[in-house]
Design a protein around this motif. Structure first.
Motif, mmCIF file in Angstrom:
data_model
loop_
_atom_site.group_PDB
_atom_site.id
_atom_site.type_symbol
_atom_site.label_atom_id
_atom_site.label_comp_id
_atom_site.label_asym_id
_atom_site.label_seq_id
_atom_site.Cartn_x
_atom_site.Cartn_y
_atom_site.Cartn_z
ATOM 1 N N GLU A 145 11.380 -1.027 -8.403
ATOM 2 C CA GLU A 145 10.415 -2.100 -8.656
ATOM 3 C C GLU A 145 9.389 -2.175 -7.532
ATOM 4 O O GLU A 145 8.194 -2.431 -7.776
ATOM 5 C CB GLU A 145 11.146 -3.439 -8.790
ATOM 6 C CG GLU A 145 11.906 -3.593 -10.107
ATOM 7 C CD GLU A 145 12.546 -4.955 -10.242
ATOM 8 O OE1 GLU A 145 12.316 -5.808 -9.348
ATOM 9 O OE2 GLU A 145 13.260 -5.183 -11.228
ATOM 10 N N TYR A 146 9.841 -1.942 -6.314
ATOM 11 C CA TYR A 146 8.930 -1.954 -5.164
ATOM 12 C C TYR A 146 7.907 -0.825 -5.291
ATOM 13 O O TYR A 146 6.707 -1.027 -5.076
ATOM 14 C CB TYR A 146 9.742 -1.797 -3.875
ATOM 15 C CG TYR A 146 8.911 -1.796 -2.614
ATOM 16 C CD1 TYR A 146 8.567 -2.984 -1.979
ATOM 17 C CD2 TYR A 146 8.481 -0.601 -2.033
ATOM 18 C CE1 TYR A 146 7.815 -2.989 -0.819
ATOM 19 C CE2 TYR A 146 7.728 -0.598 -0.862
ATOM 20 C CZ TYR A 146 7.401 -1.785 -0.263
ATOM 21 O OH TYR A 146 6.654 -1.784 0.888
ATOM 22 N N ILE A 147 8.371 0.376 -5.645
ATOM 23 C CA ILE A 147 7.463 1.519 -5.807
ATOM 24 C C ILE A 147 6.475 1.251 -6.937
ATOM 25 O O ILE A 147 5.274 1.521 -6.807
ATOM 26 C CB ILE A 147 8.259 2.812 -6.087
ATOM 27 C CG1 ILE A 147 9.179 3.150 -4.911
ATOM 28 C CG2 ILE A 147 7.307 3.986 -6.345
ATOM 29 C CD1 ILE A 147 10.160 4.269 -5.195
ATOM 30 N N GLU A 152 1.023 0.198 -8.917
ATOM 31 C CA GLU A 152 0.186 -0.434 -9.926
ATOM 32 C C GLU A 152 -0.601 -1.641 -9.421
ATOM 33 O O GLU A 152 -1.614 -2.009 -10.028
ATOM 34 C CB GLU A 152 1.055 -0.855 -11.117
ATOM 35 C CG GLU A 152 1.731 0.343 -11.808
ATOM 36 C CD GLU A 152 2.668 -0.089 -12.919
ATOM 37 O OE1 GLU A 152 2.862 -1.322 -13.086
ATOM 38 O OE2 GLU A 152 3.208 0.803 -13.607
ATOM 39 N N ASN A 153 -0.156 -2.255 -8.322
ATOM 40 C CA ASN A 153 -0.769 -3.527 -7.934
ATOM 41 C C ASN A 153 -1.229 -3.615 -6.486
ATOM 42 O O ASN A 153 -1.948 -4.560 -6.143
ATOM 43 C CB ASN A 153 0.225 -4.678 -8.185
ATOM 44 C CG ASN A 153 0.617 -4.790 -9.642
ATOM 45 O OD1 ASN A 153 -0.198 -5.138 -10.487
ATOM 46 N ND2 ASN A 153 1.875 -4.486 -9.940
ATOM 47 N N TYR A 154 -0.797 -2.688 -5.634
ATOM 48 C CA TYR A 154 -1.137 -2.811 -4.210
ATOM 49 C C TYR A 154 -2.574 -2.353 -4.002
ATOM 50 O O TYR A 154 -2.877 -1.167 -4.130
ATOM 51 C CB TYR A 154 -0.175 -1.974 -3.365
ATOM 52 C CG TYR A 154 -0.165 -2.358 -1.912
ATOM 53 C CD1 TYR A 154 0.613 -3.419 -1.463
ATOM 54 C CD2 TYR A 154 -0.940 -1.667 -0.981
ATOM 55 C CE1 TYR A 154 0.624 -3.791 -0.130
ATOM 56 C CE2 TYR A 154 -0.932 -2.028 0.362
ATOM 57 C CZ TYR A 154 -0.144 -3.087 0.778
ATOM 58 O OH TYR A 154 -0.140 -3.445 2.106
ATOM 59 N N PRO A 155 -3.502 -3.268 -3.708
ATOM 60 C CA PRO A 155 -4.933 -2.928 -3.741
ATOM 61 C C PRO A 155 -5.343 -1.846 -2.756
ATOM 62 O O PRO A 155 -6.221 -1.028 -3.059
ATOM 63 C CB PRO A 155 -5.619 -4.266 -3.412
ATOM 64 C CG PRO A 155 -4.567 -5.111 -2.775
ATOM 65 C CD PRO A 155 -3.264 -4.675 -3.352
ATOM 66 N N GLY A 160 -5.169 5.663 -4.231
ATOM 67 C CA GLY A 160 -4.757 6.903 -3.587
ATOM 68 C C GLY A 160 -3.478 7.463 -4.193
ATOM 69 O O GLY A 160 -3.348 8.679 -4.393
ATOM 70 N N LEU A 161 -2.536 6.571 -4.497
ATOM 71 C CA LEU A 161 -1.290 7.011 -5.131
ATOM 72 C C LEU A 161 -1.553 7.561 -6.529
ATOM 73 O O LEU A 161 -1.000 8.604 -6.921
ATOM 74 C CB LEU A 161 -0.303 5.841 -5.198
ATOM 75 C CG LEU A 161 0.315 5.401 -3.874
ATOM 76 C CD1 LEU A 161 1.078 4.100 -4.059
ATOM 77 C CD2 LEU A 161 1.242 6.480 -3.335
ATOM 78 N N GLN A 162 -2.378 6.858 -7.280
ATOM 79 C CA GLN A 162 -2.706 7.308 -8.642
ATOM 80 C C GLN A 162 -3.365 8.685 -8.600
ATOM 81 O O GLN A 162 -3.054 9.572 -9.411
ATOM 82 C CB GLN A 162 -3.647 6.299 -9.317
ATOM 83 C CG GLN A 162 -3.060 4.907 -9.514
ATOM 84 C CD GLN A 162 -2.148 4.810 -10.722
ATOM 85 O OE1 GLN A 162 -1.918 5.776 -11.418
ATOM 86 N NE2 GLN A 162 -1.626 3.622 -10.967
ATOM 87 N N ASN A 163 -4.282 8.888 -7.647
ATOM 88 C CA ASN A 163 -4.963 10.175 -7.535
ATOM 89 C C ASN A 163 -3.985 11.297 -7.195
ATOM 90 O O ASN A 163 -4.078 12.406 -7.731
ATOM 91 C CB ASN A 163 -6.069 10.103 -6.473
ATOM 92 C CG ASN A 163 -7.216 9.207 -6.891
ATOM 93 O OD1 ASN A 163 -7.420 8.967 -8.075
ATOM 94 N ND2 ASN A 163 -7.976 8.711 -5.920
#
Length: 327
Positions: A145-147, A152-155, A160-163
């Motif tokens: 849940e933390y990951i 998805e929400n950490y601005p 960068g993670l999505q990329n």
């Protein structure tokens, strides 16, 4: 496992009396613990004439102030980080008996039962082992849940993670599950690895190549920073200085100890800032190691033949510095 976070959450929700031992800041000695608890009890219960009282006396005094069915619960975090001479006494000189309606909520990392140093007389002790296998599924769920929240929400880091995930052609669920496994249910691992991925520092690695576990993460970062190269010896010595001083110190003190240029020392501190804690002490910006796990990692480095010489040199320079200061 999040023991300090659990303790902090309890303190926040219940306005509990508390003390958090912090090895890397030197806030881990029995006299500091007693001083803090005494002040908190005086402020809350308006007790008097106990400026020099020991903990047992303090607790007896407080029970006279408790209303019907009111409990006094004192939270103490990180007993494993306490600096106290070996002996027959309890850790932090905690009392062996307690008045009615007085309780302690204590946390510590895993330890040998023979080294508990928590002797009681007629008191019931209950244990919650967060590493017990029966909590594995719940811990893994929390980690995932933390990951997912970070992804998805950490601005600051979600793009960068999505990329990174897109460039590796990885599905979100696969990324979350694999990283959770690699974390070994350690939140500190995620605190370091997720920003590192988001900032593009692992663009040359695929998902399976990410470090396994927190200590392996430290080792991987050490290698990627080329800290074993002879040209990086001063960087290693700066970290060893923080390790040995063991309390927050200003940049000025570090470059005086090592006889280095102030800008060079500051650049190294900035380079390793994610592993350090900055604090303002009497107007000076001071630095110390952020977490006990990184402290443990550095201790293993000082035992290695390749770096033992640097560690010895650091200690000699610290001795020379104190002699100059006192001379």
């Amino acid at each position: 496992m999040g023991k300090s976070t659990i303790a902090a959450k309890y303190v926040s929700e219940n306005n509990a009396i508390c003390y958090f031992n912090v090895l890397v800041d030197g806030r881990n000695r029995p006299e500091l613990f007693l001083e803090s608890i005494r002040k908190q009890l005086i402020n809350r219960y308006q007790i008097t004439n106990i400026e020099n009282a020991d903990l047992s006396t303090l607790l007896v005094k407080v029970t006279g102030k408790l209303s019907n069915n009111e409990k006094l619960i004192i939270v103490v975090d990180a007993l494993d980080e306490v600096n106290q001479e070996p002996g027959a006494e309890n850790i932090l000189y905690l009392p062996k008996t307690l008045p009615d309606n007085v309780y302690f909520l204590l946390t510590r990392r895993r330890y040998e039962p023979t080294k508990e140093r928590l002797y009681t007389e007629g008191l019931k002790k209950e244990y919650l082992d967060l590493t017990d296998k029966k909590y594995n599924s719940e811990n893994a769920k929390d980690i995932q849940e933390y990951i997912r929240f970070y992804l998805e929400n950490y601005p600051e880091h979600k793009n960068g993670l999505q990329n990174w995930i897109t460039s590796k052609n990885i599905k979100h669920d696969a990324f979350i599950k694999e990283l959770a496994d690699k974390s070994e249910n350690n939140f500190m691992y995620l605190r370091y690895v997720l920003p590192t991925i988001a900032e593009g520092k692992y663009n040359d690695l695929n998902l399976t190549q990410l470090p396994q576990g927190l200590q392996n993460y430290y080792q991987t970062h050490w290698g990627r920073m080329k800290m074993n190269d002879s040209s990086k010896e001063m960087k290693v010595m700066i970290l060893f200085t923080l390790l040995e001083i063991a309390t927050p110190i200003p940049c000025e003190m570090i470059f005086d100890i090592l006889n280095q240029d102030e800008c060079d020392v500051q650049n190294v501190l900035d380079e390793w800032i994610e592993y350090l804690r900055k604090s303002n002490i009497d107007g000076d910006i001071c630095y110390s190691i952020y977490h006990a796990s990184f402290l443990d990692f550095l201790k293993t480095k000082r035992e290695l033949k390749a770096t033992r010489k640097l560690f010895t040199e650091v200690n000699q320079r610290i001795v020379d510095y104190w002699q100059r200061e006192q001379g």
